[in-house]
Design a protein around this motif. Structure first.
Motif, mmCIF file in Angstrom:
data_model
loop_
_atom_site.group_PDB
_atom_site.id
_atom_site.type_symbol
_atom_site.label_atom_id
_atom_site.label_comp_id
_atom_site.label_asym_id
_atom_site.label_seq_id
_atom_site.Cartn_x
_atom_site.Cartn_y
_atom_site.Cartn_z
ATOM 1 N N ASP A 23 -17.478 17.632 21.758
ATOM 2 C CA ASP A 23 -16.926 18.837 21.570
ATOM 3 C C ASP A 23 -17.407 19.702 20.201
ATOM 4 O O ASP A 23 -16.616 20.491 19.709
ATOM 5 N N PHE A 103 -18.687 24.518 28.221
ATOM 6 C CA PHE A 103 -17.418 23.941 27.748
ATOM 7 C C PHE A 103 -16.231 24.234 28.938
ATOM 8 O O PHE A 103 -15.975 25.377 29.015
ATOM 9 N N ASN A 106 -10.887 24.691 29.417
ATOM 10 C CA ASN A 106 -10.315 25.240 28.082
ATOM 11 C C ASN A 106 -8.832 26.104 28.447
ATOM 12 O O ASN A 106 -8.907 26.736 29.500
ATOM 13 N N ARG A 154 -15.948 22.196 15.250
ATOM 14 C CA ARG A 154 -15.670 21.507 16.511
ATOM 15 C C ARG A 154 -14.833 22.574 17.359
ATOM 16 O O ARG A 154 -14.288 23.461 16.758
ATOM 17 N N LEU A 155 -14.609 22.060 18.419
ATOM 18 C CA LEU A 155 -13.972 23.025 19.265
ATOM 19 C C LEU A 155 -12.313 22.941 19.169
ATOM 20 O O LEU A 155 -11.826 24.001 19.089
ATOM 21 N N ASP A 156 -11.722 21.909 18.365
ATOM 22 C CA ASP A 156 -10.375 21.998 18.255
ATOM 23 C C ASP A 156 -10.007 22.873 17.108
ATOM 24 O O ASP A 156 -9.003 23.224 16.951
#
Length: 352
Positions: A23, A103, A106, A154-156
């Protein structure tokens, strides 16, 4: 430890990054205040890109493979650092690894209803949610506009921001595409594909991202619009109105009692409407066949009838015609002691 060993420990000879998080969008290689050695090895794995940044400027970029850092393959960096004749000594530079893989899955959604103008229902409020897949396709722009100098982006950290930007672009794209609310609520997959060419230029131009898949899982409209959609679907199912009326009459006769009366009501209305249409056709045919039999035209060529002629055309008594005139339902003009009725007024009366 000798001097050579000390110097060796202060230089970076191999630069590589193994992503085990799934991620991470970008990663700034930790140099621990070390310098990069002339001839150092840069290892870039599949689905990775490396961007060099020196003196606050974006320099050379490297794709997958094993690269030896020499003057020949870092020309932009050489220009920034002023190496006119090549470099022989170590140098300082920020090295960013960017994950270019896809990715997937989402989530996005509208926290508030989206207002759109619809040709069928006027201004409509829509709520929508779904999923999207994306990848980074412009590394310098992504680092500049999104990740910045974050060491481990990061993705979060980006999910909420990305969701709001997706909704914003989706709203603009929906307004630009002018898709009717009926199609939005019924053609999710086709609409998602159709919106991609409108969404992607904005996402790539602003953030260096490419949306590879945009899926609408649900679009909800206000209750009144849902009722209108249901009515339109019902009319499509009914098809031929005459056959439907006949069917309702047959069902009502089989039920008897109140059911028969309820079923007969729409049938009677349809029959009455049909009779009125036939009456209108008869009047028009009578006018075409025997124009001389009608009342003389008034000045200016207006076709008029006497109450007696109107009663004859309608198949009712003169008293019924006069009652409708006195009640204001049938428009007529009193001239002296006589009434004259325009044929257009009679047609309007028949249409209800």
């Amino acid at each position: 430890m000798g001097v050579l060993d000390f110097i060796k420990n202060q230089l970076l000879e191999i630069i590589e990054w193994t992503d085990d998080s799934r991620d991470t969008l970008s990663y700034r290689y930790p140099d621990d205040d070390k310098e990069i050695k002339n001839g150092a090895q840069l290892i870039v794995r599949e689905s990775q890109m490396v961007q060099f940044v020196a003196a606050g400027k974006y320099a050379d970029a490297f794709g997958p493979g094993k690269h030896t850092l020499t003057t020949e393959n870092i020309p932009i960096l050489s220009t920034i650092l002023g190496w006119k004749y090549g470099f022989k000594s170590p140098f300082k530079c920020d090295v960013y690894y960017v994950n270019t893989r896809l990715f997937t899955g989402n989530k996005w959604g509208t926290s508030n209803p989206v207002m759109m103008r619809d040709k069928d229902f006027g201004v409509v409020r829509l709520r929508a949610f779904g999923t999207y897949d994306f990848r980074i396709n412009d590394v310098p722009k992504f680092l500049k506009e999104v990740a910045g100098t974050d060491q481990n982006f990061r993705l979060d950290e980006f999910a909420d921001t990305m969701r709001s930007r997706i909704v914003s672009v989706f709203t603009e794209a929906l307004a630009t595409a002018q898709v009717p609310a009926l199609d939005v609520a019924a053609r999710y997959s086709e609409l998602g594909e159709a919106l991609l060419p409108i969404i992607n230029p904005a996402m790539t131009g602003k953030y260096g991202l490419e949306i590879t898949s945009f899926v609408l899982e649900n679009v909800s409209v206000p209750p009144e619009v849902e009722q209108a959609i249901d009515k339109r679907s019902s009319m499509s199912v009914i098809g031929n109105l005459n056959d439907y009326v006949k069917y309702q009459m047959g069902v009502g006769m089989g039920q008897g009692g109140d059911g028969a009366a309820a079923a007969a009501a729409p049938a009677q209305m349809a029959i009455g409407f049909g009779m009125a249409q036939e009456l209108m056709k008869g009047m028009q045919a009578q006018q075409a066949a025997a124009p001389a039999a009608a009342a003389p035209a008034a000045a200016g060529g207006i076709d008029v009838l006497t109450p007696e002629q109107a009663a004859q055309a309608l198949g009712v008594s003169v008293e019924d015609v006069m009652a409708s005139i006195n009640a204001g339902e049938l428009k007529a003009r009193k001239i002296g002691n006589a009434y004259r009725i325009a044929r257009a007024a009679l047609e309007e009366f028949l249409r209800g």
